[in-house]
Design a protein around this motif. Structure first.
Motif, mmCIF file in Angstrom:
data_model
loop_
_atom_site.group_PDB
_atom_site.id
_atom_site.type_symbol
_atom_site.label_atom_id
_atom_site.label_comp_id
_atom_site.label_asym_id
_atom_site.label_seq_id
_atom_site.Cartn_x
_atom_site.Cartn_y
_atom_site.Cartn_z
ATOM 1 N N GLU A 133 0.798 -1.223 0.000
ATOM 2 C CA GLU A 133 0.000 0.000 0.000
ATOM 3 C C GLU A 133 0.836 1.280 0.000
ATOM 4 N N SER B 23 -1.397 -4.763 3.040
ATOM 5 C CA SER B 23 -1.004 -3.878 4.131
ATOM 6 C C SER B 23 0.514 -3.793 4.254
ATOM 7 N N SER C 235 1.903 -3.361 7.090
ATOM 8 C CA SER C 235 2.207 -3.735 8.477
ATOM 9 C C SER C 235 2.938 -5.068 8.596
ATOM 10 N N VAL D 21 -5.919 -5.103 1.492
ATOM 11 C CA VAL D 21 -6.557 -3.830 1.834
ATOM 12 C C VAL D 21 -7.194 -3.141 0.634
#
Length: 85
Positions: free
Chosen positions: A8, A31, A33, A39
């Motif tokens: 992203e 993501s 993360s 996402v």
């Protein structure tokens, strides 16, 4: 076989390059993360359309030019929590 995805936080330009290199016109956006959670979905048409209309720049994060998925946590279905005797 490894799935082709884009992070992203990648720029729109990087996303377009990855699509071109791999012969795709759309890719899942995951993501940043580290858990690779889905996402969104980036499409070549959407990125180029937003850049052409000056709503985005090629240097913007690809998530800004993507379709966003709203993922909701759902409880485990009852049939998976009961034992079958």
């Amino acid at each position: 076989v490894k799935a082709v995805t884009i992070n992203e936080e990648m720029s729109c330009k990087e996303a377009v390059q990855i699509m071109k290199t791999n012969g795709f016109d759309q890719l899942p956006v995951v993501s940043s993360s580290g858990n690779n959670q889905l996402v969104g979905l980036a499409t070549l048409g959407n990125i180029l359309g937003q850049v052409a209309s000056h709503r985005a720049k090629l240097t913007d994060p690809v998530i800004n030019c993507s379709f966003h998925f709203k993922l909701e946590k759902k409880s485990t279905p009852t049939f998976l929590t009961k034992s079958f005797v």
